[in-house]
Design an enzyme around this catalytic site. Sequence first.
Site, mmCIF file in Angstrom:
data_model
loop_
_atom_site.group_PDB
_atom_site.id
_atom_site.type_symbol
_atom_site.label_atom_id
_atom_site.label_comp_id
_atom_site.label_asym_id
_atom_site.label_seq_id
_atom_site.Cartn_x
_atom_site.Cartn_y
_atom_site.Cartn_z
ATOM 1 N N ASN A 60 -46.943 77.068 50.357
ATOM 2 C CA ASN A 60 -46.984 77.100 51.820
ATOM 3 C C ASN A 60 -48.030 76.116 52.339
ATOM 4 O OD1 ASN A 60 -46.888 77.837 54.537
ATOM 5 N ND2 ASN A 60 -48.216 79.608 54.220
ATOM 6 N N GLU B 98 -56.989 91.549 60.734
ATOM 7 C CA GLU B 98 -55.717 91.986 61.316
ATOM 8 C C GLU B 98 -55.503 93.482 61.192
ATOM 9 O OE1 GLU B 98 -53.277 87.834 60.474
ATOM 10 O OE2 GLU B 98 -52.781 89.601 59.275
ATOM 11 N N CYS C 281 -48.854 83.662 54.601
ATOM 12 C CA CYS C 281 -48.764 84.032 53.189
ATOM 13 C C CYS C 281 -49.865 85.017 52.798
ATOM 14 C CB CYS C 281 -48.778 82.788 52.310
ATOM 15 S SG CYS C 281 -50.187 81.694 52.566
ATOM 16 N N HIS C 282 -50.935 85.084 53.607
ATOM 17 C CA HIS C 282 -52.011 86.039 53.299
ATOM 18 C C HIS C 282 -51.538 87.487 53.449
ATOM 19 C CE1 HIS C 282 -52.394 85.443 57.684
ATOM 20 N NE2 HIS C 282 -52.845 86.689 57.702
ATOM 21 N N TYR D 133 -44.599 90.945 47.186
ATOM 22 C CA TYR D 133 -43.862 89.773 46.721
ATOM 23 C C TYR D 133 -42.405 90.155 46.453
ATOM 24 C CZ TYR D 133 -48.382 87.462 46.082
ATOM 25 O OH TYR D 133 -49.617 86.900 46.294
#
Length: 164
Positions: free
Chosen positions: A126, A161, A134-135, A103
């Site tokens: 978002n 991912e 945002c994840h 962040y």
Amino acid sequence: MPLLLTSHKTPLGTLNLIAREDVLLAANLSTISAAKASLHEDDRAQGFKDVKTIPVISDLINDYFDGDLSALNAIKVRQQGAPFSQAAWKAMRRVKAGKTLSYADLAERAGSPAAVRAAGSACAKNAIVLVVPCHRIVKTGGALGNYAYGLNKKEWLLRFEAAL
């Protein structure tokens, strides 16, 4: 011209999508009504047309879940928000699949290093989840932080991912 609206099945559950032609305006993992509510009133005034798929966007989302982790980068997006949120969302889109950003780093990349709470707020506001990733934003030190749809979904996406 009415906005295109569909519910897209994914391994995470139903992804609700709203688009104007090839520009994604909303994507969430909760409800269609919440997706509609996230839109600017001018967009909502266009009305909605239920469709099976949204050309290009639905295919790119399928490609992503089929393993082409860069497919989402080709989706054009637009959402309403304050200048800092816009800068934060733009910075989020630059975080590649398989990577995370804190962040604090997001605040810096959005142009205001001291605005760490505002960076978290931009994530919470978002309206285009997954595509505006945002994840991929985590706490300093690597703890997951928060996710509107549950930490289990955030963790699943990061593992998918290969970021965890």
